[in-house]
Design a protein around this motif. Structure first.
Motif, PDB file in Angstrom:
ATOM      1  N   PHE A 282       0.855  -1.187   0.000  1.00 34.12           N
ATOM      2  CA  PHE A 282       0.000   0.000   0.000  1.00 34.12           C
ATOM      3  C   PHE A 282       0.891   1.236   0.000  1.00 34.12           C
ATOM      4  N   ILE A 283       0.506   2.233  -0.766  1.00 42.11           N
ATOM      5  CA  ILE A 283       1.191   3.524  -0.759  1.00 42.11           C
ATOM      6  C   ILE A 283       0.158   4.608  -0.464  1.00 42.11           C
ATOM      7  N   THR A 284       0.343   5.314   0.632  1.00 43.26           N
ATOM      8  CA  THR A 284      -0.614   6.327   1.056  1.00 43.26           C
ATOM      9  C   THR A 284      -0.421   7.609   0.256  1.00 43.26           C
ATOM     10  N   SER A 285      -1.354   8.541   0.435  1.00 44.92           N
ATOM     11  CA  SER A 285      -1.266   9.829  -0.272  1.00 44.92           C
ATOM     12  C   SER A 285      -0.046  10.626   0.155  1.00 44.92           C
ATOM     13  N   GLN A 286       0.507  10.320   1.346  1.00 44.02           N
ATOM     14  CA  GLN A 286       1.726  11.004   1.806  1.00 44.02           C
ATOM     15  C   GLN A 286       2.994  10.289   1.347  1.00 44.02           C
ATOM     16  N   GLY A 287       2.845   9.217   0.547  1.00 39.23           N
ATOM     17  CA  GLY A 287       4.006   8.492   0.057  1.00 39.23           C
ATOM     18  C   GLY A 287       4.512   7.412   1.002  1.00 39.23           C
ATOM     19  N   GLU A 288       3.796   7.148   2.091  1.00 42.43           N
ATOM     20  CA  GLU A 288       4.217   6.112   3.034  1.00 42.43           C
ATOM     21  C   GLU A 288       3.983   4.735   2.425  1.00 42.43           C
TER      22      GLU A 288
END
Length: 310
Positions: A181-187
């Motif tokens: 998973f890649i979050t909107s913050q790039g995590e």
């Protein structure tokens, strides 16, 4: 010099309905573009949820917001095309359910009475107000004031959807699945699964996809972009390929059901060389290529799409 904040609807022009649902409240803003292509607010709606409604899933709460709007603004829906703007499509949820509960069946009948066109929420004006009113519900005993500034609502940028990459690998003793998973913050949130049964390549691809979708459901994410390098699985879910193998039908149906629960889901094929992180997780530990800072969750699991799930 000071026109009213709320305007009257113009016949023949579509209306714009912004809906929003939070943990304990739902709200809506009805608007319409004027001749200068600026949005005029027509009506605001807000209410707290009942104890039973608090148990609804996030997408069902969005359905509730739309139903609430229809009940209160039925005369607008009867005389105008309504462009529905929200983070997910509540009408798609109801239509994708093969077996409707009594509540969903009633909602479906209400939706079918009117011309409602869904527009995905991106950078829009009125949603800022709709979200504000839902986040700050007004008790019934408060007196409202009309001393509001006559200005356009601020433009907001909605965070990009959560991205999910999946892949699988088979070997003599079993199989592995990788989900990133890649979050909107790039995590980056990587997960590796050791599947506990021998299976075909197609089955293990569905296993990897379903494991990721189940985690997304637990995260309660309404917007999700899915990427995988299996052309067969992706094209079957897109409807380009037919599922003829009975063994794969239960997996396919369960994956579609999970996507319906999530709401706004897109799935896209990508070349294998661009899916290296998920591939590395599927072939742990020898092929792991993630950075040292990444914390990887390794689980043993097997997805069995039993009849009560499908």
């Amino acid at each position: 010099m000071k026109p009213p904040v709320l305007a009257s609807a113009i016949l023949g022009k579509p209306l714009i309905l912004y809906i929003s649902a939070q943990e304990r409240s739902v709200g809506a803003l009805l608007a319409q573009e004027n001749s200068e292509e600026k949005e005029n607010s027509l009506y605001y709606l807000i209410r707290m949820m009942t104890p039973n409604e608090l148990n609804y899933s996030p997408i069902e709460k969005l359905c509730l917001a739309l139903v609430f709007s229809i009940q209160k603004l039925k005369h607008y829906f009867q005389s105008h095309v309504v462009r529905l703007v929200s983070r997910a499509n509540p009408i798609k949820l109801v239509m994708s359910k093969p077996d409707l509960s009594d509540r969903l069946a009633r909602w479906y009948l209400q939706f079918q009475q009117f011309e409602i066109v869904y527009i995905p929420q991106k950078a829009i004006k009125g949603q800022a107000l709709a979200d504000f009113f839902v986040d700050h519900p007004i008790p019934d005993d408060w007196e409202l004031t009309d001393e509001l500034p006559d200005e356009d609502a601020m433009v907001i940028e909605v965070h990009p959807p959560l991205k999910m990459y999946f892949d699988s690998a088979t070997h003599r003793k079993g199989a592995g699945a990788g989900v990133v998973f890649i979050t909107s913050q790039g995590e980056v949130l990587p997960y590796s699964f050791a599947l506990t049964q021998l299976c075909s390549n197609n089955v293990v691809e569905y296993e990897a996809l379903i494991l990721g979708l189940e985690m997304a459901v637990e995260m309660k994410r309404l917007q999700l972009q899915v990427f995988g390098d299996s052309q067969l699985v992706v094209n079957r879910l897109l409807g380009s390929y037919e599922v003829k193998n009975p063994e794969l039908r239960s997996y396919h149906d369960y994956a579609k059901k999970l996507m319906g629960w999530l709401g706004d889901v897109t799935i896209q094929h990508m070349p294998r060389k661009e899916n290296k992180k998920a591939d590395a997780l599927a072939t742990l530990p020898s092929s792991l290529t993630l950075s040292d800072q990444a914390q990887v969750t390794i689980c043993q699991k097997w997805v069995a799409p039993l009849p009560n799930k499908c």
